[in-house]
Design an enzyme around this catalytic site. Sequence first.
Site, mmCIF file in Angstrom:
data_model
loop_
_atom_site.group_PDB
_atom_site.id
_atom_site.type_symbol
_atom_site.label_atom_id
_atom_site.label_comp_id
_atom_site.label_asym_id
_atom_site.label_seq_id
_atom_site.Cartn_x
_atom_site.Cartn_y
_atom_site.Cartn_z
ATOM 1 N N GLU A 101 14.014 48.072 23.147
ATOM 2 C CA GLU A 101 13.402 48.308 22.380
ATOM 3 C C GLU A 101 12.299 46.653 21.824
ATOM 4 O OE1 GLU A 101 12.528 51.920 19.554
ATOM 5 O OE2 GLU A 101 11.597 50.131 18.586
ATOM 6 N N HIS B 211 19.330 51.459 22.905
ATOM 7 C CA HIS B 211 17.752 51.638 23.345
ATOM 8 C C HIS B 211 17.610 50.770 22.083
ATOM 9 C CE1 HIS B 211 14.398 53.753 21.315
ATOM 10 N NE2 HIS B 211 14.262 54.135 22.502
ATOM 11 N N ASN B 212 17.513 50.437 21.193
ATOM 12 C CA ASN B 212 16.745 50.028 19.749
ATOM 13 C C ASN B 212 16.721 48.491 20.818
ATOM 14 O OD1 ASN B 212 16.849 52.053 18.777
ATOM 15 N ND2 ASN B 212 16.976 50.927 16.770
ATOM 16 N N LYS C 191 22.136 54.991 21.216
ATOM 17 C CA LYS C 191 21.030 54.893 19.986
ATOM 18 C C LYS C 191 20.502 52.874 19.749
ATOM 19 C CE LYS C 191 16.561 54.882 17.535
ATOM 20 N NZ LYS C 191 16.686 55.118 16.585
ATOM 21 N N SER D 291 14.826 58.925 18.526
ATOM 22 C CA SER D 291 14.214 58.043 18.661
ATOM 23 C C SER D 291 13.067 58.409 18.666
ATOM 24 C CB SER D 291 14.558 57.152 19.604
ATOM 25 O OG SER D 291 13.808 56.410 19.942
HETATM 26 P P1 NDP Z 1 15.257 56.555 5.235
HETATM 27 O O1 NDP Z 1 15.699 55.732 6.273
HETATM 28 O O2 NDP Z 1 13.908 56.086 4.196
HETATM 29 O O3 NDP Z 1 15.753 57.002 4.468
HETATM 30 C C1 NDP Z 1 15.182 58.399 3.599
HETATM 31 C C2 NDP Z 1 15.660 59.626 2.645
HETATM 32 O O4 NDP Z 1 17.524 58.551 2.249
HETATM 33 C C3 NDP Z 1 15.290 60.358 1.758
HETATM 34 O O5 NDP Z 1 16.290 61.726 1.405
HETATM 35 C C4 NDP Z 1 16.076 58.911 0.348
HETATM 36 O O6 NDP Z 1 16.244 59.984 -1.199
HETATM 37 C C5 NDP Z 1 17.581 59.149 1.022
HETATM 38 N N1 NDP Z 1 18.222 58.283 -0.133
HETATM 39 C C6 NDP Z 1 18.208 56.636 -0.178
HETATM 40 N N2 NDP Z 1 18.474 55.714 -0.525
HETATM 41 C C7 NDP Z 1 19.525 56.928 -1.004
HETATM 42 C C8 NDP Z 1 20.472 56.294 -2.412
HETATM 43 N N3 NDP Z 1 21.573 55.405 -2.338
HETATM 44 N N4 NDP Z 1 20.659 58.165 -2.154
HETATM 45 C C9 NDP Z 1 20.637 59.057 -1.855
HETATM 46 N N5 NDP Z 1 19.424 59.264 -0.898
HETATM 47 C C10 NDP Z 1 19.216 58.129 -0.648
HETATM 48 O O7 NDP Z 1 13.245 57.432 5.898
HETATM 49 P P2 NDP Z 1 13.777 57.311 7.754
HETATM 50 O O8 NDP Z 1 13.685 59.198 7.330
HETATM 51 O O9 NDP Z 1 13.040 56.661 7.504
HETATM 52 O O10 NDP Z 1 15.019 58.006 7.869
HETATM 53 C C11 NDP Z 1 15.892 58.649 8.279
HETATM 54 C C12 NDP Z 1 16.981 57.888 8.934
HETATM 55 O O11 NDP Z 1 16.582 58.095 10.216
HETATM 56 C C13 NDP Z 1 17.422 56.573 8.747
HETATM 57 O O12 NDP Z 1 18.737 56.355 9.129
HETATM 58 C C14 NDP Z 1 16.836 55.741 9.815
HETATM 59 O O13 NDP Z 1 16.856 54.837 9.896
HETATM 60 C C15 NDP Z 1 16.909 56.760 10.985
HETATM 61 N N6 NDP Z 1 15.179 56.678 11.829
HETATM 62 C C16 NDP Z 1 14.380 56.088 11.431
HETATM 63 C C17 NDP Z 1 12.668 56.131 12.142
HETATM 64 C C18 NDP Z 1 11.388 56.051 12.031
HETATM 65 O O14 NDP Z 1 10.962 55.854 12.071
HETATM 66 N N7 NDP Z 1 11.894 55.814 10.516
HETATM 67 C C19 NDP Z 1 13.771 56.479 13.877
HETATM 68 C C20 NDP Z 1 14.534 56.423 14.262
HETATM 69 C C21 NDP Z 1 15.635 56.716 12.676
HETATM 70 P P3 NDP Z 1 15.059 59.418 -1.880
HETATM 71 O O15 NDP Z 1 14.012 60.438 -1.506
HETATM 72 O O16 NDP Z 1 15.465 60.163 -3.177
HETATM 73 O O17 NDP Z 1 14.675 57.954 -2.020
#
Ligand code: NDP
Length: 471
Positions: free
Chosen positions: A193, A189-190, A186, A131
């Site tokens: 939140e 936690h959400n 987690k 988080s």
């Molecule tokens: P995303 O949830 O947007 O995921 C991005 C990644 O997923 C990229 O590498 C993307 O590849 C890949 N991806 C998306 N679709 C596909 C697909 N169909 N096949 C293969 N790869 C795919 O990014 P975040 O960085 O925001 O989050 C990553 C994880 O962390 C998620 O589970 C999220 O819920 C969690 N998280 C996010 C937070 C935030 O504030 N954003 C906070 C805490 C946890 P490509 O670039 O090619 O699309």
Amino acid sequence: MNDIGIWGLGVMGQNLALNFASKGYSISVYNRTEDGEDNIVSDFMDKVDSDYSIEGFTSISEFVSSLKKDKIVLIMVKAGTILDSVIEVIVPLLSKNDIIIDGGNSDYMDTLRRLEYLSEKDIDYIGCGISGGSEGALKGPSMMPGGSFQAWDKISSMFRDISAKDKYGNPCCEWIGKDGAGHFVKTVHNGIEYAVMQIIAEVYDIQKKLLCFDNVTISDNFKNWQTDELKNYLFEITSNLLILKDKDSNYILDSILDKSSQKGTGKNTVIASFDYNIPTPLISEAVNARLISGFYSNRTQLNQFYKMGKISEINKKEVEESLYDGIYLAILFSYLNGLELIRESSLKNNWNIDLGNIIKVWKAGCIIQSDILYFLEDVVLDSNNSESLYLNQKIAKEVNARESSLRKLVVNAILSGTPVSVLSSAVSFIDSLKSLQLPANLIQIQRDFFGYHGYEKINRDGQIYHLDGEV
Ligand code: NDP
């Protein structure tokens, strides 16, 4: 050979890679590159400081080969089936003692399923809740690892290095428990939140509509409530966002549609609370409030249809004086809802979660970081993970000192027609908890009348009765 590989260069993956590198670790990064897309990996590498040891890959096999023996791969992709497909691709390239860590927002039951699947293949698996958003990922997130303890032993110092530190310098990264315990925590936690954000939103609404305060006054109030006992991240950003202006000097907040969306972790917390029979009314109401905000067009129509009768005068002075204690108590009960859900589900699943560790992990780096956790740490120490936190004398003292303020806030808000779903659910929850006689006797007799479900009687331990045996 690099220390750790990060698969997925979304906002989280990129910032975690920079964080690891800033602590002296060598990193390999990989992201899929679809035909015709810009190369995400090279774009990222262009931004990386030359002092950092980060290598970018567009070939999965080269990415995996670049890692040191007992390879560690942190996957940061969208939760759900996408993660399963990533695991399918990477597993053939790994061998015994290698470690996969899922740092996304996975469902804890999926984590358990993946743990079992990967243990058959001798791959260690960790489901780690992370988080703090992008800033936390870069500067120090709160981390909630669970799953394979033997893998945790190998990665703990690395993860503690990059995690947030509380005000005494302690890392906000502690072992949570086996199975999907890390992702479960987690999720909760959400859920907390959601509740705290909705409480802040309701108190903003009361100040705006009922007290007719302007954005600057409301912002100042949230700033003034950053006391030693309640200081928290969400008040800090709220106070700043209330007075953030666009280029034309208009408040941005005032131009934003009042319709909030969600990704499902609040809903998953509520589902877990129903699954484990643990009430989390503040969290459920916060999820409901987001759903209701989504009925935007209906609300616009109903504003014309439903008229409000005049009921009685609102006591504005009383409302103003009640704001701080009311918001404190509602926030305290949001944490208690979540912690009790964790405590009970841990008992039911034999996870052996130490609530003290949860408090440590949430003290900094995460969205619900707050100084109220230092008070809750004492409460948790007293109750020794075995007794309901609601029974704790320190909690009773807070309820007795602040309950009337919360009630006055809610009563006046209801009289003015200002919706306060979470604040009012906090009052009803406290009233229910201390109630010697709830109307559940009537529910019992109704259930037996139409469904022969039986009922228990006062002072007749556990014995089941039916109406047909009594009349
Ligand atoms: P995303 O949830 O947007 O995921 C991005 C990644 O997923 C990229 O590498 C993307 O590849 C890949 N991806 C998306 N679709 C596909 C697909 N169909 N096949 C293969 N790869 C795919 O990014 P975040 O960085 O925001 O989050 C990553 C994880 O962390 C998620 O589970 C999220 O819920 C969690 N998280 C996010 C937070 C935030 O504030 N954003 C906070 C805490 C946890 P490509 O670039 O090619 O699309």
